[in-house]
Design an enzyme around this catalytic site. Structure first.
Site, short mmCIF file in Angstrom:
data_model
loop_
_atom_site.label_atom_id
_atom_site.label_comp_id
_atom_site.label_asym_id
_atom_site.label_seq_id
_atom_site.Cartn_x
_atom_site.Cartn_y
_atom_site.Cartn_z
N ASP A 96 1.13 -4.19 -37.80
CA ASP A 96 1.50 -5.55 -38.61
C ASP A 96 2.60 -5.14 -39.63
O ASP A 96 2.23 -4.80 -40.67
CB ASP A 96 0.35 -6.13 -39.02
CG ASP A 96 0.50 -7.49 -39.76
OD1 ASP A 96 1.61 -7.96 -39.53
OD2 ASP A 96 -0.24 -7.73 -40.24
N ASP A 281 7.84 -10.23 -37.91
CA ASP A 281 6.53 -9.81 -37.91
C ASP A 281 5.94 -9.54 -36.76
O ASP A 281 5.59 -10.42 -36.07
CB ASP A 281 5.94 -11.02 -38.99
CG ASP A 281 4.68 -10.71 -39.12
OD1 ASP A 281 3.93 -9.59 -38.99
OD2 ASP A 281 3.93 -11.80 -39.67
#
EC number: 3.4.23.34
Length: 396
Positions: A96, A281
């Site tokens: 992430d 992201d």
């Protein structure tokens, strides 16, 4: 002479890109949302979490409580494997770029979500130590909390020693119960890390485990397991993209934040006419933006509310508009098939919008988030050495 110079420049770029590449395979699984929809449980999930995805907004702040929009993980499909401890204990994680901590469930966790996942057992590791610090990450439905431990963390042949990580003792809500992943490995900047913990990639660089201070992500569009999807530490792979990388400066070193010039729908500038901020992201599945802007965008592409989310007519994909994000002067265009998520419900096609409203308030926001819907189309390189993001059309 000019040809020779160009050849030398290409060779230099190849040398910079290659170094020693450490490849982490990413497996693609059906998302939690798809599983809930297939079981006709999605509406009940929205209700039980007090969520209306049509009106969804969430305040996010960048303080030590590290608020995370839990809903981001509903559509996550790409996961990799790491190990912690000696002998190694394996965990499936989301890599992430929108957070900076590593956490996995603790053997001492009694939350329902922990019981369905791999749990770290510190007593089984000869290299484990406990600094004695607690941590807490606030999600929309509650807090994930526990203690910080330290141990060696291995990712496809790269072993980080003395890595501090979160051992969750409580996990919120139902979302993590059915999730395919055990934990999350954050690849954001250190300023995002809860508790002042040094992120995994920073330790990789400090311990000279990577030749180049960068990593890259390729997310295959192949629905059958996402064959070929991978995260590369220490460089990037030219075979995953066409043309040249376009480098975009990081505007704020927390998330991988960059500037958007504008957003066009059907060739007309509709948002960010004077520029705005976005983050690239890997930990967000969709493309998100301020809820009022996303509502306008859904209307523009012909999406309508269905069962708590936005859907489009699958038969209309060929007449829907392209959506283009202009970044550092370069257009990145998503076709309707790229920004629409296809699923099957009772043998029937169901097409949902790949856009989602999410309000991130100051000082962190407002922000647009370019998640997996974007990254599947554009190979992404995260360069810590030069604080920049490289983007290029991904090879299918």
């Amino acid at each position: 002479m000019k040809t020779l110079l160009l050849l030398l420049l290409v060779l230099l770029e190849l040398g910079e890109a290659q170094g020693s590449l450490h490849r982490v395979p990413l497996r693609r699984h059906p998302s939690l949302k798809k599983k809930l929809r297939a079981r006709s449980q999605l509406s009940e999930f929205w209700k039980s979490h007090n969520l209306d995805m049509i009106q969804f907004t969430e305040s996010c702040s960048m303080d030590q409580s590290a608020k995370e929009p839990l809903i981001n993980y509903l559509d996550m499909e790409y996961f990799g494997t790491i190990s912690i401890g000696s002998p190694p204990q394996n965990f499936t994680v989301i890599f992430d770029t929108g957070s900076s901590n590593l956490w996995v469930p603790s053997v001492y966790c009694t939350s329902p979500a922990c019981k369905t996942h791999s749990r770290f057992q510190p007593s089984q590791s000869s290299t484990y130590s406990q600094p004695g610090q607690s941590f807490s990450i606030q999600y929309g439905t509650g807090s994930l909390s526990g203690i910080i431990g330290a141990d060696q963390v291995s990712v496809e042949g790269l072993t980080v020693v003395g890595q501090q990580f979160g051992e969750s003792v409580t996990e919120p809500g139902q979302t993590f119960v059915d999730a395919e992943f055990d934990g999350i490995l954050g690849l954001g900047y250190p300023s995002l890390a809860v508790g002042g913990v040094t992120p995994v990639f920073d330790n990789m660089m400090a311990q000279n485990l990577v030749d180049l201070p960068m990593f890259s992500v390729y997310m295959s569009s192949n629905p059958e397991g996402g064959a070929g999807s991978e995260l590369i530490f220490g460089g990037y792979d030219h075979s995953h993209f066409s043309g040249s990388l376009n480098w975009v400066p990081v505007t704020k070193q927390a998330y991988w934040q960059i500037a958007l010039d504008n957003i066009q729908v059907g060739g007309t500038v509709m948002f960010c006419s004077e520029g705005c901020q976005a983050i690239v992201d890997t930990g967000t599945s969709l493309i998100t933006g301020p809820s009022d802007k996303i509502k306008q965008l859904q209307n523009a592409i012909g999406a309508a509310p269905v069962d708590g989310e936005y859907a489009v007519e699958c038969a209309n994909l060929n007449v829907m508009p392209d959506v283009t994000f202009t970044i550092n002067g370069v257009p990145y265009t998503l076709s309707p098939t790229a920004y629409t998520l296809l699923d099957f419900v009772d043998g029937m096609q169901f097409c949902s919008s790949g856009f989602q409203g999410l309000d991130i308030h100051p000082p962190a926001g407002p922000l647009w988030i370019l998640g997996d819907v974007f990254i599947r189309q554009f190979y992404s390189v995260f360069d810590r050495g030069n604080n920049r993001v490289g983007l290029a059309p991904a090879v299918p």
